[in-house]
Design an enzyme around this catalytic site. Sequence first.
Site, PDB file in Angstrom:
ATOM      1  N   ALA A  72      24.204  -2.833 -34.545  1.00 59.03           N
ATOM      2  CA  ALA A  72      23.680  -3.882 -35.421  1.00 59.03           C
ATOM      3  C   ALA A  72      22.441  -4.452 -34.751  1.00 59.03           C
ATOM      4  CB  ALA A  72      24.717  -4.977 -35.622  1.00 59.03           C
ATOM      5  N   CYS A  73      21.492  -4.880 -35.561  1.00 58.07           N
ATOM      6  CA  CYS A  73      20.298  -5.541 -35.028  1.00 58.07           C
ATOM      7  C   CYS A  73      20.007  -6.758 -35.896  1.00 58.07           C
ATOM      8  CB  CYS A  73      19.108  -4.583 -34.975  1.00 58.07           C
ATOM      9  SG  CYS A  73      18.431  -4.125 -36.573  1.00 58.07           S
ATOM     10  N   PRO A  74      19.202  -7.677 -35.401  1.00 58.73           N
ATOM     11  CA  PRO A  74      18.951  -8.907 -36.152  1.00 58.73           C
ATOM     12  C   PRO A  74      18.441  -8.689 -37.580  1.00 58.73           C
ATOM     13  CG  PRO A  74      18.219  -9.185 -33.912  1.00 58.73           C
ATOM     14  CD  PRO A  74      18.597  -7.733 -34.067  1.00 58.73           C
TER      15      PRO A  74
END
Length: 96
Positions: free
Chosen positions: A8-10
């Site tokens: 997951a990334c921002p």
Amino acid sequence: MKVIAVTACPSGVAHTYMAAEALEKAAKQEGIEIKVETQGSIGIENELTQEDIMSADVVILTKDMGIKNEERFKGKTIVRVGVSDAIKKAPALMKK
């Protein structure tokens, strides 16, 4: 050996999927079984099952933002990496 991962990334777009692809490619090169769940802007994809979690030797979690349902991995060996490290250093992660 079996590895599971959650990326997951921002922003939940490109890096989430780039990390998943890099981990899958590196695992294949090392002969390691892997399943990667992505938590992106469109939600959770390729969701890990309880069976996946139970049979895993190691869990890789990206640490750039909170992972949804992280409590599922209680009692497992967890390796936390930045999403950029999952992309750039995936072969080294699999060897470790």
